[in-house]
Design an enzyme around this catalytic site. Structure first.
Site, PDB file in Angstrom:
ATOM      1  N   ASN A 196       0.798  -1.223   0.000  1.00 38.51           N
ATOM      2  CA  ASN A 196       0.000   0.000   0.000  1.00 38.51           C
ATOM      3  C   ASN A 196       0.834   1.278   0.000  1.00 38.51           C
ATOM      4  OD1 ASN A 196      -2.648  -1.101   0.024  1.00 38.51           O
ATOM      5  ND2 ASN A 196      -2.390  -1.650   2.167  1.00 38.51           N
ATOM      6  N   HIS A 484       2.891  16.935   4.023  1.00 35.64           N
ATOM      7  CA  HIS A 484       2.537  15.526   3.917  1.00 35.64           C
ATOM      8  C   HIS A 484       3.726  14.748   3.374  1.00 35.64           C
ATOM      9  CE1 HIS A 484      -2.040  15.433   4.419  1.00 35.64           C
ATOM     10  NE2 HIS A 484      -1.603  16.596   4.885  1.00 35.64           N
ATOM     11  N   GLU A 509      -7.108   8.679   4.026  1.00 34.77           N
ATOM     12  CA  GLU A 509      -7.207   8.259   2.631  1.00 34.77           C
ATOM     13  C   GLU A 509      -7.025   6.756   2.444  1.00 34.77           C
ATOM     14  OE1 GLU A 509      -2.863   9.501   3.217  1.00 34.77           O
ATOM     15  OE2 GLU A 509      -4.849  10.137   3.895  1.00 34.77           O
TER      16      GLU A 509
END
Length: 706
Positions: A196, A484, A509
């Site tokens: 991921n 971020h 998210e």
């Protein structure tokens, strides 16, 4: 900024080289914590930490290895020691509270090698009632002008096999789910190559900080660092057999050293928060206190705010970041046509501006407004791709900013660098100047992908300097930075108050697209006692459409809607996003009222209860209004809390609105079941409230005119 200072200096110097004449212990102001320092027979420096008369860190050694010099870890003698006490109260320009007490006792030990070249090294300990910080100082000295640090050997030798809440020591990203194991069972290497993650590198069995531990005697420990400046980020290598943690700095493939510094210099503080309960970990201000005072002066141009934006719809796949036309990186070669799904259009952004203006939300974040999005995903060479001043043809920046100003809304800029640092550094001045022109005071920056230049990692010295320098430059243009894919928060928001928030965790998210099912219900009850201890989090709460089957039938948010409201209080940030789509809020006006009402800048914070990984309840008092807001969340287990409103003002009645899980609420089976109740509350009143599995509650307490 107003500050009250009470400084008491007690300097005790000794010029004897005999350890028995030195001051080698220092206690916290209330004497619950004690640090002892000494050298062994080989001249190796070590320290110990006692908490409530129990040893929590046993004999732990300190030292350095260099690539341009012999190691500095033995053959040392103590030259002098000095102690002092310090007590001040300083004020946050924005934050979880106004007044911060900074009270510690300090021990400084000056060391020198007994043989040539007789290098000098100082170690400074600051001991607070809620933890300790220590750092190394390399003083100016003849014959040694530059240190090329191969590694720093700071040990934490623990005395128990603590229950540990950890993420792997990834050099490139913090976006891992937390594991809960015994210290002796940590296996970070099993997360190598996580599917991921946009980028990841885990070289050894180490953990990132903050890492939090809980003992069977209720001792709570959290390891981190403070004031990370011109140095490499620190991971902690785990010796599972000996229950030992050792600093391991993030390196670079481009050098044989991890830190390059000219003398004199000092390292970041190595920190250990120590309490006998979970709530005190959150209330601790150890990390910010170990940073230098505000260097920017007046930062009133930045106002804490709630914001909306074209972000969640992109993660859902409703719209896209890119415009979808042909570009040669410098000029538009073809007027082309939009791909029809571009999110950052003038019309769509105006819709968010209208919604924000109607709902007490002061900002709108616009992602995907600038050229370059078609060309960076999947490209190894991303330098020169993004242009931070040129909008897509369907985004009229003049009209959008004019319209926003007319509506009393501020546009939040977005800079996705794609981790192409040289491109961003070349354009920063013009990009920040554009923001200044339009009256934009906040930017969300992003660093998705492997760092360029190749061989650097997100958490190494090169990037630590990049992140910090970007924020320092932004301040000159009255711009605040919300980073971020960042370097970890280490309290620099005190020194540079335009460092307002950052990601640095597995955020909301992941619920929209992660292949592993998103963030489990236990995620945020762990985050509150780990990542949040380091500083503000841009988590983007407020998702009302929990199961978004019309967009992604295999994904959902794994909380109840009541918990999404609670996060505005529980997860602290001076910028809080109302992250869902406008239409989902308009379909749920009653829970939306809490987002309208909730504050974002606080006078006072009280942690009412908490257990690491299980649940937490926090109350915060809003600056200016004096209204209170309470939020509570739990993991996959239901729980009932008995709240006592003893934090409210005396002789004041409050109109309370309670948003709580309905009787049939469940994070997966029935996440939208919510009950809203209104009543009056005064100081000392009690309230029983049940949280569903994966649930929560939120309370607004508005002062009533008596």
């Amino acid at each position: 900024m107003k500050c009250k200072f009470l400084v008491v200096l007690i300097i005790m110097l000794s010029f004897s080289c005999k350890n028995d004449s030195m001051i080698l212990d220092v206690e916290s102001p209330q004497s619950n914590l004690k640090v002892s320092f000494n050298l062994n027979a080989e001249g190796e420096p070590f320290y110990q930490v006692m908490f409530n008369n129990k040893t929590v860190v046993d004999t732990s050694y300190l030292g350095f290895e260099f690539t341009n010099a012999e190691a500095l870890k033995d053959d040392l003698k103590i030259i002098t020691t000095a102690t002092n006490s310090f007590n001040e109260t300083w004020q946050m320009p924005w934050g979880e509270q106004v007044d911060v007490v900074n009270h510690y006792n300090e021990l400084k030990v000056e060391l020198q090698e007994t043989s040539e070249p007789k290098r000098k090294l100082n170690i400074v300990f600051r001991v607070y009632d809620d933890g300790i910080g220590f750092r190394y100082e390399f003083p100016e000295q003849e014959g040694w002008t530059e240190a090329l640090i191969k590694d720093e050997h700071t040990e934490f030798n623990l005395t128990k096999d603590y229950n540990t809440f950890w993420i792997p020591g990834d050099w490139d990203i913090y976006e891992h789910l937390y594991s809960t194991t015994k210290l002796s069972e940590i296996d970070a290497l099993k997360y190598v190559g996580h599917v991921n993650l946009a980028q990841t590198y885990i070289p050894e069995n180490a953990v990132n900080t903050p890492v939090t531990m809980v003992g069977d005697d209720n001792t709570h420990l959290s390891f981190h660092e403070a004031a990370l400046v011109d140095y490499s980020g620190m991971t902690l290598k785990v010796d599972t057999e000996n229950l030992n943690l050792k600093s391991n700095l993030v390196g670079s493939e481009n050098t044989d050293y991890k830190v390059k510094r000219s003398l004199p210099f000092h390292t970041p503080w190595r920190t250990l928060q120590i309490t006998d309960n979970a709530p005190d970990l959150i209330e601790s201000k150890l990390i910010v206190n170990l940073n230098e005072p505000n260097k920017l002066g007046d930062v009133s141009w930045f106002k804490p705010m709630k914001y909306t934006g074209v972000w969640w719809e992109m993660h859902l796949g409703k719209s896209s970041w890119d415009y979808g036309m042909t570009q040669d990186m410098n000029t538009w070669t073809d007027p082309g046509k939009s791909n029809g799904t571009h999110g950052a259009t003038t019309e769509n952004v105006k819709r968010f501006i209208d919604f924000s203006a109607k709902n007490n939300i002061r900002g709108v974040l616009v992602e995907g407004w600038n050229t370059g999005w078609e060309h960076w995903i999947g490209f190894e060479d991303r330098e020169g791709v993004f242009d931070f001043v040129t909008p897509y043809p369907d985004y009229d920046i003049d009209e959008v900013t004019r319209y926003a100003k007319e509506k009393g809304v501020e546009i939040i800029m977005h800079h996705e660098t794609s981790a192409a640092t040289e491109t961003y550094e070349k354009q920063q001045d013009t990009a920040y100047a554009l923001m200044q022109k339009y009256g934009m005071h906040a930017v969300k920056s992003g660093y998705v992908g492997k760092i360029l230049p190749k061989g650097e990692y997100h958490h190494g010295q090169y990037m630590v300097n990049h992140y910090n320098n970007a924020a320092i430059k932004a301040a000159k243009y009255e711009v605040a930075v919300n980073a971020h894919e960042p370097i970890k928060a280490t309290g620099l928001r005190r020194t540079y108050p335009n460092i307002i928030s950052r990601e640095g965790l597995r955020g909301q998210e992941f619920n929209a697209w992660a292949e592993d099912g998103g963030n489990p219900p236990e995620h945020l009850p762990i985050v509150a006692f780990t990542r949040m201890l380091s500083g503000p989090i841009d988590f983007t709460p407020g998702i009302f459409n929990i199961k978004f089957d019309e967009f992604k039938k295999d994904n959902q948010v794994n909380t109840t809607i009541a918990q999404q409201l609670a996060l505005y209080v529980v997860i602290y940030s001076p910028v809080q996003m109302a992250a869902d789509l406008v239409e989902h809020y308009e379909a749920n006006p009653e829970p939306l009222q809490f987002i309208r009402d909730v504050g974002v800048d606080w006078e006072e914070t009280k942690v009412l209860n908490g257990k690491v990984g299980d649940y937490v309840t926090i109350a915060r008092k809003e600056r200016q209004t004096g209204n209170w807001f309470v939020g509570g969340i739990t993991d996959e287990n239901s729980i009932t809390h008995e709240l006592t409103f003893d934090f409210l003002d005396e002789d004041q009645t409050y109109d309370a609105t309670i948003y709580k899980d309905g009787k049939e609420a469940h994070w997966n089976d029935n996440p939208l079941d919510i009950e809203i109740e209104k009543m009056e509350q005064t100081k000392g009143n009690k309230l029983s409230i049940k949280l569903a599995e994966g649930g929560g509650f939120a309370i607004s307490l508005k002062k009533k005119n008596n």
